[in-house]
Design a protein around this motif. Structure first.
Motif, PDB file in Angstrom:
ATOM      1  N   PHE A  29      15.170  11.280  12.907  1.00 15.61           N
ATOM      2  CA  PHE A  29      16.435  12.018  12.849  1.00 15.61           C
ATOM      3  C   PHE A  29      16.744  12.564  11.453  1.00 15.61           C
ATOM      4  O   PHE A  29      17.711  13.305  11.286  1.00 15.61           O
ATOM      5  CB  PHE A  29      17.578  11.134  13.331  1.00 15.61           C
ATOM      6  CG  PHE A  29      17.501  10.772  14.795  1.00 15.61           C
ATOM      7  CD1 PHE A  29      16.874  11.617  15.695  1.00 15.61           C
ATOM      8  CD2 PHE A  29      18.033   9.585  15.250  1.00 15.61           C
ATOM      9  CE1 PHE A  29      16.789  11.298  17.042  1.00 15.61           C
ATOM     10  CE2 PHE A  29      17.961   9.258  16.595  1.00 15.61           C
ATOM     11  CZ  PHE A  29      17.333  10.108  17.488  1.00 15.61           C
ATOM     12  N   HIS A  30      15.929  12.193  10.467  1.00 12.30           N
ATOM     13  CA  HIS A  30      16.094  12.745   9.118  1.00 12.30           C
ATOM     14  C   HIS A  30      15.084  13.867   8.837  1.00 12.30           C
ATOM     15  O   HIS A  30      15.013  14.363   7.712  1.00 12.30           O
ATOM     16  CB  HIS A  30      15.947  11.643   8.064  1.00 12.30           C
ATOM     17  CG  HIS A  30      17.177  10.799   7.909  1.00 12.30           C
ATOM     18  ND1 HIS A  30      17.426   9.696   8.698  1.00 12.30           N
ATOM     19  CD2 HIS A  30      18.246  10.910   7.072  1.00 12.30           C
ATOM     20  CE1 HIS A  30      18.576   9.144   8.344  1.00 12.30           C
ATOM     21  NE2 HIS A  30      19.098   9.868   7.367  1.00 12.30           N
TER      22      HIS A  30
ATOM     23  N   PHE B 162      12.034  18.036  13.262  1.00 12.15           N
ATOM     24  CA  PHE B 162      12.427  17.519  14.578  1.00 12.15           C
ATOM     25  C   PHE B 162      13.606  18.311  15.131  1.00 12.15           C
ATOM     26  O   PHE B 162      13.620  18.682  16.310  1.00 12.15           O
ATOM     27  CB  PHE B 162      12.788  16.035  14.489  1.00 12.15           C
ATOM     28  CG  PHE B 162      13.455  15.507  15.736  1.00 12.15           C
ATOM     29  CD1 PHE B 162      12.721  15.268  16.885  1.00 12.15           C
ATOM     30  CD2 PHE B 162      14.819  15.259  15.755  1.00 12.15           C
ATOM     31  CE1 PHE B 162      13.338  14.789  18.037  1.00 12.15           C
ATOM     32  CE2 PHE B 162      15.435  14.780  16.892  1.00 12.15           C
ATOM     33  CZ  PHE B 162      14.693  14.543  18.031  1.00 12.15           C
ATOM     34  N   TYR B 163      14.598  18.578  14.295  1.00  5.07           N
ATOM     35  CA  TYR B 163      15.768  19.330  14.764  1.00  5.07           C
ATOM     36  C   TYR B 163      15.397  20.767  15.118  1.00  5.07           C
ATOM     37  O   TYR B 163      15.962  21.353  16.047  1.00  5.07           O
ATOM     38  CB  TYR B 163      16.872  19.297  13.711  1.00  5.07           C
ATOM     39  CG  TYR B 163      17.540  17.949  13.604  1.00  5.07           C
ATOM     40  CD1 TYR B 163      18.423  17.525  14.583  1.00  5.07           C
ATOM     41  CD2 TYR B 163      17.265  17.092  12.541  1.00  5.07           C
ATOM     42  CE1 TYR B 163      19.022  16.270  14.511  1.00  5.07           C
ATOM     43  CE2 TYR B 163      17.855  15.841  12.461  1.00  5.07           C
ATOM     44  CZ  TYR B 163      18.741  15.435  13.444  1.00  5.07           C
ATOM     45  OH  TYR B 163      19.323  14.195  13.380  1.00  5.07           O
ATOM     46  N   ARG B 164      14.436  21.331  14.396  1.00  6.77           N
ATOM     47  CA  ARG B 164      13.973  22.674  14.750  1.00  6.77           C
ATOM     48  C   ARG B 164      13.287  22.654  16.109  1.00  6.77           C
ATOM     49  O   ARG B 164      13.530  23.530  16.958  1.00  6.77           O
ATOM     50  CB  ARG B 164      13.007  23.200  13.692  1.00  6.77           C
ATOM     51  CG  ARG B 164      12.555  24.639  13.940  1.00  6.77           C
ATOM     52  CD  ARG B 164      11.567  25.113  12.902  1.00  6.77           C
ATOM     53  NE  ARG B 164      10.279  24.438  13.027  1.00  6.77           N
ATOM     54  CZ  ARG B 164       9.202  24.728  12.306  1.00  6.77           C
ATOM     55  NH1 ARG B 164       9.272  25.659  11.378  1.00  6.77           N
ATOM     56  NH2 ARG B 164       8.073  24.076  12.477  1.00  6.77           N
TER      57      ARG B 164
ATOM     58  N   ASN C  57      13.824  17.651   9.327  1.00  7.69           N
ATOM     59  CA  ASN C  57      14.265  18.988   9.740  1.00  7.69           C
ATOM     60  C   ASN C  57      13.363  19.567  10.822  1.00  7.69           C
ATOM     61  O   ASN C  57      13.831  20.316  11.691  1.00  7.69           O
ATOM     62  CB  ASN C  57      14.297  19.930   8.530  1.00  7.69           C
ATOM     63  CG  ASN C  57      15.370  19.561   7.527  1.00  7.69           C
ATOM     64  OD1 ASN C  57      16.413  19.019   7.893  1.00  7.69           O
ATOM     65  ND2 ASN C  57      15.119  19.827   6.262  1.00  7.69           N
TER      66      ASN C  57
ATOM     67  N   LEU D 186      13.784  20.452  18.500  1.00  8.92           N
ATOM     68  CA  LEU D 186      14.801  20.177  19.513  1.00  8.92           C
ATOM     69  C   LEU D 186      15.605  21.432  19.831  1.00  8.92           C
ATOM     70  O   LEU D 186      15.864  21.742  21.001  1.00  8.92           O
ATOM     71  CB  LEU D 186      15.729  19.062  19.025  1.00  8.92           C
ATOM     72  CG  LEU D 186      16.898  18.681  19.937  1.00  8.92           C
ATOM     73  CD1 LEU D 186      16.382  18.195  21.290  1.00  8.92           C
ATOM     74  CD2 LEU D 186      17.764  17.615  19.279  1.00  8.92           C
ATOM     75  N   THR D 187      15.998  22.168  18.787  1.00  8.47           N
ATOM     76  CA  THR D 187      16.760  23.408  18.998  1.00  8.47           C
ATOM     77  C   THR D 187      15.949  24.427  19.786  1.00  8.47           C
ATOM     78  O   THR D 187      16.457  25.052  20.727  1.00  8.47           O
ATOM     79  CB  THR D 187      17.177  24.009  17.644  1.00  8.47           C
ATOM     80  OG1 THR D 187      17.956  23.058  16.920  1.00  8.47           O
ATOM     81  CG2 THR D 187      17.996  25.273  17.846  1.00  8.47           C
TER      82      THR D 187
END
Length: 306
Positions: free
Chosen positions: A70-71, A75-77, A73, A79-80
């Motif tokens: 979760f830290h 992963f968030y890219r 970036n 997920l998005t």
């Protein structure tokens, strides 16, 4: 019915239909081996997993793997991108088999209808590797489509290397591959609509569009809602083949999704703990989406999955 009577009833049914029960052994074995047995591997998401020490010998680290993910970036890219691509598929791809099924249902010439269905089903059986090769040959910078555009003096279009164009191609190719196969359930639901409703509408002088709106669509409404709920439940999950085959370094900002992220960290880097943690995250969030969509459907008076 008492427990003894239920037991005797089951034994009687088992003796009578033992061949049918025998046919269940293979799918049950498949579920146990490939669906339930691997659940034990979820423990890797909470360990600093070492392939040589195994699950039993690896160090337990609790939620540290999730905190590390979760830290990131990247992963968030991923997920998005997963949510965006699935949302585009939901908006553009979900209505496609419904519209196609209605058009097929309205065809009266049986031979033409069967031939059309066969042609529409074929893309579903093609591997994404084959489809990716076809897309590249047709829509790459020097592909057939751009050669034709150049011959007409219209100039080239970067179908696969320009981000917005790539998104459009991703959705269109997905619809082409899945829409025909997706019509099966809707056509089956349409065959269950009472024919007397159509006969009564003919007497009343209803047009085809009115029959579709007032008879066909309400007749398959429950099927549409159930499949929509299931689609929403898969919003965080995405297949590996399609984004991996169609993606490239020029559009990695859009094509890098959770499945390719798991492949990169799990297979490429050998970090099985991260890959398992991401998979568990997908399952939990997908379950939340599924339960929420089912709850909303029942709240507005529709029939849910359970």
């Amino acid at each position: 019915m008492s427990r003894k009577n239920r037991k005797n009833s089951f034994l009687h049914a088992l003796k009578r239909d033992y061949l049918l029960y025998g046919l269940l052994l293979l799918p049950i074995a498949y579920l146990i081996i490939f669906k339930y047995a691997p659940i034990y591997g979820i423990l890797m998401a909470f360990q600093d997993y070492n392939i040589f020490q195994g699950i039993g010998g690896s160090e337990w680290v609790g939620l540290d793997v999730f905190k590390f993910i979760f830290h990131q970036n990247s992963f968030y890219r991923a997920l998005t991108n997963t949510l965006v691509l699935n949302l585009l598929d939901l908006v553009a791809g979900f209505p496609a088999p419904i519209i196609l099924a209605i058009l097929l249902f309205e065809i009266r010439y049986v031979k033409f209808k069967k031939a059309t269905q066969t042609v529409l089903y074929l893309p579903h059986f093609l591997s994404w590797i084959i489809i990716g090769g076809m897309v590249y040959l047709i829509f790459s910078s020097h592909g057939m489509a751009n050669n034709l555009l150049n011959a007409l003096g219209l100039g080239s279009i970067e179908f696969l290397s320009q981000k917005t164009n790539w998104l459009i191609m991703y959705v269109i190719v997905g619809i082409w591959q899945n829409a025909g196969w997706g019509t099966i359930l809707y056509l089956a639901a349409m065959t269950g609509i009472n024919r007397e409703l159509f006969e009564a509408s003919d007497i009343d002088g209803c047009s085809r569009l009115r029959k579709i709106w007032h008879i066909t669509l309400p007749g398959i409404k429950h099927t549409i809602i159930i499949l929509l709920i299931l689609q929403i439940g898969r919003m965080v999950s995405i297949g590996f083949d399609r984004p991996f085959v169609m993606g490239n370094s020029l559009v990695s900002e859009y094509s890098d999704v959770i499945s390719t992220f798991v492949y990169r960290v799990g297979i490429g880097s050998g970090d099985f703990s991260q890959a398992t943690a991401v998979g568990l995250f997908q399952s939990v969030v997908g379950l939340i989406f599924l339960v929420t969509a089912n709850y909303i459907a029942k709240k507005v008076g529709e029939q849910g999955i359970w």
